[in-house]
Design a protein around this motif. Structure first.
Motif, PDB file in Angstrom:
ATOM      1  N   ARG A   8      14.141  19.826 -39.761  1.00  0.00           N
ATOM      2  CA  ARG A   8      15.219  19.736 -38.942  1.00  0.00           C
ATOM      3  C   ARG A   8      15.107  18.883 -37.661  1.00  0.00           C
ATOM      4  NH1 ARG A   8      14.686  24.419 -34.911  1.00  0.00           N
ATOM      5  NH2 ARG A   8      13.486  22.638 -34.111  1.00  0.00           N
ATOM      6  N   ASP A   9      13.991  18.815 -37.454  1.00  0.00           N
ATOM      7  CA  ASP A   9      13.532  17.879 -36.360  1.00  0.00           C
ATOM      8  C   ASP A   9      13.859  16.338 -36.786  1.00  0.00           C
ATOM      9  OD1 ASP A   9      12.771  19.777 -34.674  1.00  0.00           O
ATOM     10  OD2 ASP A   9      10.569  19.380 -34.625  1.00  0.00           O
ATOM     11  N   ALA A  10      13.484  16.086 -37.995  1.00  0.00           N
ATOM     12  CA  ALA A  10      13.562  14.708 -38.631  1.00  0.00           C
ATOM     13  C   ALA A  10      15.220  14.302 -38.593  1.00  0.00           C
ATOM     14  CB  ALA A  10      13.153  14.565 -39.783  1.00  0.00           C
ATOM     15  N   GLU A  11      15.856  15.397 -38.955  1.00  0.00           N
ATOM     16  CA  GLU A  11      17.399  15.199 -38.858  1.00  0.00           C
ATOM     17  C   GLU A  11      17.836  14.931 -37.485  1.00  0.00           C
ATOM     18  OE1 GLU A  11      19.123  18.454 -40.801  1.00  0.00           O
ATOM     19  OE2 GLU A  11      18.111  18.085 -42.658  1.00  0.00           O
ATOM     20  N   LEU A  12      17.394  15.671 -36.444  1.00  0.00           N
ATOM     21  CA  LEU A  12      17.636  15.842 -35.008  1.00  0.00           C
ATOM     22  C   LEU A  12      17.300  14.251 -34.793  1.00  0.00           C
ATOM     23  CD1 LEU A  12      16.796  19.093 -33.865  1.00  0.00           C
ATOM     24  CD2 LEU A  12      19.239  18.082 -34.179  1.00  0.00           C
ATOM     25  N   CYS A  13      16.092  13.815 -34.934  1.00  0.00           N
ATOM     26  CA  CYS A  13      15.758  12.421 -34.515  1.00  0.00           C
ATOM     27  C   CYS A  13      16.722  11.495 -34.923  1.00  0.00           C
ATOM     28  CB  CYS A  13      14.497  12.225 -34.798  1.00  0.00           C
ATOM     29  SG  CYS A  13      13.196  13.139 -33.911  1.00  0.00           S
ATOM     30  N   ALA A  14      17.036  11.547 -36.236  1.00  0.00           N
ATOM     31  CA  ALA A  14      18.179  10.333 -36.805  1.00  0.00           C
ATOM     32  C   ALA A  14      19.452  10.790 -36.286  1.00  0.00           C
ATOM     33  CB  ALA A  14      18.177  10.637 -38.520  1.00  0.00           C
ATOM     34  N   LEU A  15      19.741  11.779 -35.819  1.00  0.00           N
ATOM     35  CA  LEU A  15      21.027  11.803 -35.172  1.00  0.00           C
ATOM     36  C   LEU A  15      21.066  11.228 -33.808  1.00  0.00           C
ATOM     37  CD1 LEU A  15      22.409  15.373 -36.291  1.00  0.00           C
ATOM     38  CD2 LEU A  15      23.273  13.160 -36.840  1.00  0.00           C
ATOM     39  N   LEU A  16      19.787  11.532 -33.193  1.00  0.00           N
ATOM     40  CA  LEU A  16      19.787  11.032 -31.710  1.00  0.00           C
ATOM     41  C   LEU A  16      19.599   9.408 -31.743  1.00  0.00           C
ATOM     42  CD1 LEU A  16      17.428  13.676 -30.211  1.00  0.00           C
ATOM     43  CD2 LEU A  16      19.658  12.934 -29.282  1.00  0.00           C
ATOM     44  N   ARG A  17      19.126   8.879 -32.762  1.00  0.00           N
ATOM     45  CA  ARG A  17      18.887   7.246 -32.946  1.00  0.00           C
ATOM     46  C   ARG A  17      20.129   6.758 -33.335  1.00  0.00           C
ATOM     47  NH1 ARG A  17      13.684   6.522 -32.513  1.00  0.00           N
ATOM     48  NH2 ARG A  17      12.175   8.054 -33.534  1.00  0.00           N
ATOM     49  N   LYS A  18      21.181   7.535 -34.061  1.00  0.00           N
ATOM     50  CA  LYS A  18      22.570   7.114 -34.231  1.00  0.00           C
ATOM     51  C   LYS A  18      23.456   7.198 -32.904  1.00  0.00           C
ATOM     52  CE  LYS A  18      22.966   8.102 -39.054  1.00  0.00           C
ATOM     53  NZ  LYS A  18      23.758   8.826 -39.849  1.00  0.00           N
ATOM     54  N   SER A  19      23.100   8.264 -32.128  1.00  0.00           N
ATOM     55  CA  SER A  19      23.836   8.619 -30.668  1.00  0.00           C
ATOM     56  C   SER A  19      23.401   7.405 -29.989  1.00  0.00           C
ATOM     57  CB  SER A  19      23.418   9.841 -30.059  1.00  0.00           C
ATOM     58  OG  SER A  19      24.144  10.750 -30.882  1.00  0.00           O
ATOM     59  N   ILE A  20      22.302   6.899 -29.834  1.00  0.00           N
ATOM     60  CA  ILE A  20      21.485   5.728 -28.969  1.00  0.00           C
ATOM     61  C   ILE A  20      22.318   4.423 -29.321  1.00  0.00           C
ATOM     62  CG2 ILE A  20      19.696   4.483 -28.475  1.00  0.00           C
ATOM     63  CD1 ILE A  20      17.914   7.099 -28.647  1.00  0.00           C
TER      64      ILE A  20
END
Length: 92
Positions: A8-20
Motif C-alpha cells: 500500500r505504501d509503495a502504491e501511495l508513493c507512486a501516486l504521490l510521485r505522479k502528483s508531483i
C-alpha cells in the motif's frame, strides 16, 4: 499484514510521485523526493488524518512528509482530494 502495508505504501508513493509531476515539477525531482507515510501527525497540535474525514466518507487519509532534493516553492496541493481541502503541504 506488514507485507500488505508495504505494498500500500509503495502504491501511495507512486501516486504521490505522479502528483508531483502533475503539478509541473520535473520528473527527476519527483523520482528523487523522499516520501514518508505515517498515520501519526507530523506537526504539533494536529489530529490523526482519519479525524479530518467528513462524516460518511470512507476514503483513505494519511500524513505524508516529502523531502525534496532541491528547493521547491509552495504551497503545494497534491492528490485527488486537493480540491476538497485536503492534500495541502506546508514547509517544515
Amino acid at each position: 499484514e506488514n507485507e500488505r502495508r508495504r505494498r500500500r505504501d509503495a502504491e501511495l508513493c507512486a501516486l504521490l510521485r505522479k502528483s508531483i509531476e502533475h503539478i509541473a515539477l520535473p520528473a527527476e525531482v519527483a523520482k528523487a523526493t523522499s516520501i514518508e507515510i505515517t498515520s501519526t501527525p507530523l506537526m504539533p497540535h494536529t489530529e490523526r488524518a482519519e479525524r479530518y474525514r467528513p462524516p460518511g466518507e470512507k476514503s483513505f487519509l494519511t500524513h505524508v512528509r516529502l523531502d525534496f532534493p532541491c528547493c521547491v516553492r509552495g504551497p503545494l496541493l497534491l492528490g485527488d482530494r486537493r480540491y476538497f481541502g485536503f492534500g495541502l503541504f506546508l514547509p517544515v
